[in-house]
Design a protein around this motif. Structure first.
Motif, PDB file in Angstrom:
ATOM      1  N   VAL A 254      -8.586  -2.469  -9.136  1.00 42.14           N
ATOM      2  CA  VAL A 254      -9.216  -1.262  -8.882  1.00 42.14           C
ATOM      3  C   VAL A 254      -8.598  -0.654  -7.748  1.00 42.14           C
ATOM      4  N   ARG A 255      -7.352  -1.253  -7.043  1.00 44.19           N
ATOM      5  CA  ARG A 255      -6.751  -0.745  -5.917  1.00 44.19           C
ATOM      6  C   ARG A 255      -7.700  -0.596  -4.866  1.00 44.19           C
ATOM      7  N   GLY A 256      -7.338  -0.492  -3.364  1.00 46.70           N
ATOM      8  CA  GLY A 256      -8.126  -0.354  -2.369  1.00 46.70           C
ATOM      9  C   GLY A 256      -8.348   0.931  -1.712  1.00 46.70           C
ATOM     10  N   LEU A 257      -7.981   1.964  -2.499  1.00 48.04           N
ATOM     11  CA  LEU A 257      -8.267   3.233  -1.988  1.00 48.04           C
ATOM     12  C   LEU A 257      -9.168   4.130  -3.061  1.00 48.04           C
ATOM     13  N   ASP A 258      -9.791   5.107  -2.467  1.00 48.64           N
ATOM     14  CA  ASP A 258     -10.630   5.818  -3.376  1.00 48.64           C
ATOM     15  C   ASP A 258     -10.355   6.815  -4.143  1.00 48.64           C
ATOM     16  N   TYR A 259      -9.259   7.331  -3.744  1.00 49.84           N
ATOM     17  CA  TYR A 259      -8.476   8.550  -4.369  1.00 49.84           C
ATOM     18  C   TYR A 259      -8.287   8.275  -5.942  1.00 49.84           C
ATOM     19  N   TYR A 260      -8.176   7.110  -6.476  1.00 49.64           N
ATOM     20  CA  TYR A 260      -7.282   6.807  -7.800  1.00 49.64           C
ATOM     21  C   TYR A 260      -8.491   7.480  -8.836  1.00 49.64           C
ATOM     22  N   THR A 261      -7.797   7.889 -10.000  1.00 52.50           N
ATOM     23  CA  THR A 261      -8.615   8.283 -11.138  1.00 52.50           C
ATOM     24  C   THR A 261      -7.574   7.998 -12.314  1.00 52.50           C
ATOM     25  N   HIS A 262      -8.225   7.609 -13.382  1.00 51.61           N
ATOM     26  CA  HIS A 262      -7.258   7.088 -14.701  1.00 51.61           C
ATOM     27  C   HIS A 262      -6.516   5.853 -14.339  1.00 51.61           C
ATOM     28  N   THR A 263      -5.158   6.055 -14.320  1.00 49.98           N
ATOM     29  CA  THR A 263      -4.312   5.013 -14.160  1.00 49.98           C
ATOM     30  C   THR A 263      -4.296   4.431 -12.792  1.00 49.98           C
ATOM     31  N   ALA A 264      -4.377   3.124 -12.556  1.00 55.92           N
ATOM     32  CA  ALA A 264      -3.977   2.191 -11.740  1.00 55.92           C
ATOM     33  C   ALA A 264      -3.038   1.135 -11.765  1.00 55.92           C
ATOM     34  N   PHE A 265      -2.121   0.846 -11.047  1.00 58.33           N
ATOM     35  CA  PHE A 265      -1.222  -0.284 -11.409  1.00 58.33           C
ATOM     36  C   PHE A 265      -0.825  -1.001 -10.039  1.00 58.33           C
ATOM     37  N   GLU A 266      -0.306  -2.458 -10.280  1.00 55.09           N
ATOM     38  CA  GLU A 266       0.486  -3.214  -9.228  1.00 55.09           C
ATOM     39  C   GLU A 266       1.469  -3.813  -9.677  1.00 55.09           C
ATOM     40  N   TYR A 267       2.648  -3.883  -8.843  1.00 59.06           N
ATOM     41  CA  TYR A 267       3.853  -4.709  -9.231  1.00 59.06           C
ATOM     42  C   TYR A 267       3.551  -6.306  -8.447  1.00 59.06           C
ATOM     43  N   LYS A 268       3.793  -7.152  -9.322  1.00 60.41           N
ATOM     44  CA  LYS A 268       3.442  -8.586  -8.655  1.00 60.41           C
ATOM     45  C   LYS A 268       4.683  -9.369  -8.891  1.00 60.41           C
ATOM     46  N   ALA A 269       4.781 -10.283  -7.662  1.00 63.70           N
ATOM     47  CA  ALA A 269       6.069 -11.083  -7.647  1.00 63.70           C
ATOM     48  C   ALA A 269       5.903 -12.274  -6.750  1.00 63.70           C
ATOM     49  N   ALA A 270       6.234 -13.487  -7.177  1.00 59.61           N
ATOM     50  CA  ALA A 270       5.782 -14.619  -6.337  1.00 59.61           C
ATOM     51  C   ALA A 270       6.960 -14.778  -5.253  1.00 59.61           C
ATOM     52  N   GLY A 271       6.547 -15.466  -4.130  1.00 60.08           N
ATOM     53  CA  GLY A 271       7.661 -15.432  -3.049  1.00 60.08           C
ATOM     54  C   GLY A 271       7.214 -15.350  -1.683  1.00 60.08           C
ATOM     55  N   GLY A 273       3.990 -16.447  -0.157  1.00 57.13           N
ATOM     56  CA  GLY A 273       3.003 -17.284   0.028  1.00 57.13           C
ATOM     57  C   GLY A 273       1.780 -16.988  -0.906  1.00 57.13           C
ATOM     58  N   SER A 274       0.513 -16.541  -0.472  1.00 54.77           N
ATOM     59  CA  SER A 274      -0.652 -16.159  -1.166  1.00 54.77           C
ATOM     60  C   SER A 274      -0.576 -15.092  -1.714  1.00 54.77           C
ATOM     61  N   ILE A 275       0.259 -14.041  -0.989  1.00 53.17           N
ATOM     62  CA  ILE A 275       0.423 -12.625  -1.334  1.00 53.17           C
ATOM     63  C   ILE A 275       1.423 -12.520  -2.594  1.00 53.17           C
ATOM     64  N   ASP A 276       1.013 -11.901  -3.640  1.00 50.36           N
ATOM     65  CA  ASP A 276       1.933 -11.594  -4.731  1.00 50.36           C
ATOM     66  C   ASP A 276       1.922 -10.135  -5.098  1.00 50.36           C
ATOM     67  N   THR A 277       1.311  -9.406  -4.468  1.00 48.00           N
ATOM     68  CA  THR A 277       1.402  -7.897  -4.607  1.00 48.00           C
ATOM     69  C   THR A 277       2.331  -7.355  -3.893  1.00 48.00           C
ATOM     70  N   ILE A 278       3.386  -6.542  -4.397  1.00 49.01           N
ATOM     71  CA  ILE A 278       4.450  -6.123  -3.849  1.00 49.01           C
ATOM     72  C   ILE A 278       4.408  -4.472  -3.679  1.00 49.01           C
ATOM     73  N   GLY A 279       3.706  -3.918  -4.466  1.00 50.73           N
ATOM     74  CA  GLY A 279       3.717  -2.418  -4.537  1.00 50.73           C
ATOM     75  C   GLY A 279       2.728  -2.194  -5.371  1.00 50.73           C
TER      76      GLY A 279
END
Length: 429
Positions: A254-271, A273-279
């Motif tokens: 859902v992303r952390g911002l209120d302004y999104y409509t329709h498409t939401a997306f994230e890029y993931k990559a390991a490396g 620690g526990s954080i895997d979202t890079i954009g």
């Protein structure tokens, strides 16, 4: 008391800054190919811009912004993200009046007051793109493909793309009620953050890393989409497939911002620690009107540069380094040193990467400095050679030395370095 940098910030020193320059160079190269133009907005804005644009119930606005009263008693905030400021500039400068859609990019620091950890700083840096003026789903796909291509061309592997449709505000309103009804039996067991979000921003609960065990069987927003939203989302998927951009559907994204409509997306990559979202990013069709402009659709992303560097380091990816020196000049004697200063400037103005010693060190030490600088040539001029109008040039790779006329020196170095100089700065004398 010795002064230290503030918590959550970093000094990007020589030796490391070149990696940042490589990231920025790749970003600018891709923006040129995808036809995005650079925009530079203020590092601070009126607080209302972020509370209206990002959303008053988001963690960013509620907890993480650096907000202060200026001397005019105005509430000012350091920018926590890039999109709101770009939208404000788009509206204020009337870019919506241009005949074509506006495609913009930014690179710069953002600020959030949060607990520092790997890949997360209080001053961090983002590269982002924003496109205004079209609801075409192919533009959503272009933006997603741009980010994926950026990572790929940097040499990063294992990048995954997750997408979802968050519909429209009306659709989300209905979905929130279904989600709250599902979560009601577990409400008292949720973490404090999720309990506070329950009434104000229940969709953000799905992002919680602590309470995932309660979410099995939770309703999915995709089930609430109307025909127009479904058609848009299907077209985005179709375009991504055609471009061979691998993706998976994450119905809880859902992303952390209120302004999104329709498409939401994230890029993931390991490396990191526990954080895997890079954009990540998405479409925001109502944001322009929310900040006071004529309603225009938009779509974009923001990529964290610190996180990219950490992933590249964990994968052993070596970013391109700047070239070494073309020539290191050594003067032996005061008259020769004076001539070296002149010749050094002459070489630099014609695109040659040149350097000299400024510490009065012995020749042996200067030769070591030339070697550390990866100089291709060392030019040695003594007072006697100066009287004869000659200078000695040593090729560092082979150790060969030759004496050439001083009047031919610049032209000789120019010819020998031209083939290895790819920046287009070399000119004929």
């Amino acid at each position: 008391m010795s002064m230290q940098k503030p918590k959550g910030t970093q000094d990007i020193m020589p030796g490391s800054v070149e990696k940042w320059q490589a990231l920025e160079s790749k970003a600018r190269d891709l923006c040129s190919r995808f036809r995005y133009r650079e925009i530079r907005t203020p590092i601070f804005e009126h607080t209302e811009l972020f509370s209206r644009g990002v959303g008053e119930t988001t963690d960013i606005v509620e907890k993480e912004m650096y907000t202060f009263q200026d001397k005019g008693n105005r509430s000012i905030s350091l920018r926590p993200e890039g999109t709101a400021g770009v939208v404000r500039a788009y509206v204020e400068n009337k870019l919506y009046g241009e005949p074509d859609i506006s495609k913009l990019f930014y690179i710069g620091p953002m600020f959030r007051y949060e607990q520092p950890q790997a890949g997360r700083y209080r001053q961090f840096h983002q590269f982002g793109i924003e496109a205004f003026g079209s609801e075409d789903p192919s533009l959503d796909a272009e933006v997603i493909a741009f980010g994926y291509t950026f990572y790929r061309e940097l040499g990063m592997t294992g990048v995954s793309v997750e997408i979802n449709s968050v519909g429209t505000p009306e659709i989300r309103g209905n979905y929130k009620e279904r989600l709250k009804a599902f979560l009601e039996p577990f409400k008292d067991k949720l973490c404090k953050d999720c309990q506070s979000r329950f009434d104000r921003n229940p969709m953000r609960i799905l992002d919680c890393k602590v309470d995932q065990k309660y979410f099995d069987g939770a309703p999915e927003l995709l089930d609430d989409l109307d025909e127009a939203c479904r058609t848009h989302f299907e077209a985005v998927k179709r375009h991504l497939t055609a471009m061979e951009i691998p993706f998976t559907i994450n119905p809880r994204l859902v992303r952390g911002l209120d302004y999104y409509t329709h498409t939401a997306f994230e890029y993931k990559a390991a490396g990191i620690g526990s954080i895997d979202t890079i954009g990540g990013g998405g479409r925001y069709n109502g944001l322009v009107s929310e900040v006071g402009g004529q309603d225009q659709p938009g779509v974009g992303f923001g990529l964290g540069l610190e996180r990219i560097l950490l992933v590249l380091e964990s994968q052993g990816v070596q970013l391109p380094q700047p070239p070494g020196l073309d020539v290191y000049l050594i003067g032996l004697g005061q008259a020769a040193e004076d001539e070296i200063v002149k010749r050094l400037y002459e070489l630099r103005t014609h695109g040659i990467l040149a350097e000299k010693d400024y510490q009065g060190r012995k020749m042996k030490t200067q030769m070591k400095s030339a070697d550390r600088s990866a100089a291709r040539f060392v030019a040695i001029l003594g007072d006697d050679e100066l009287e004869r109008g000659e200078i000695t040039v040593k090729t560092m790779a082979t150790g060969e030395q030759e004496t050439i006329k001083l009047e031919d020196f610049a032209e000789t170095i120019l010819k020998r370095t031209r083939s290895g100089n790819e920046n287009g700065g070399v000119q004929s004398l």
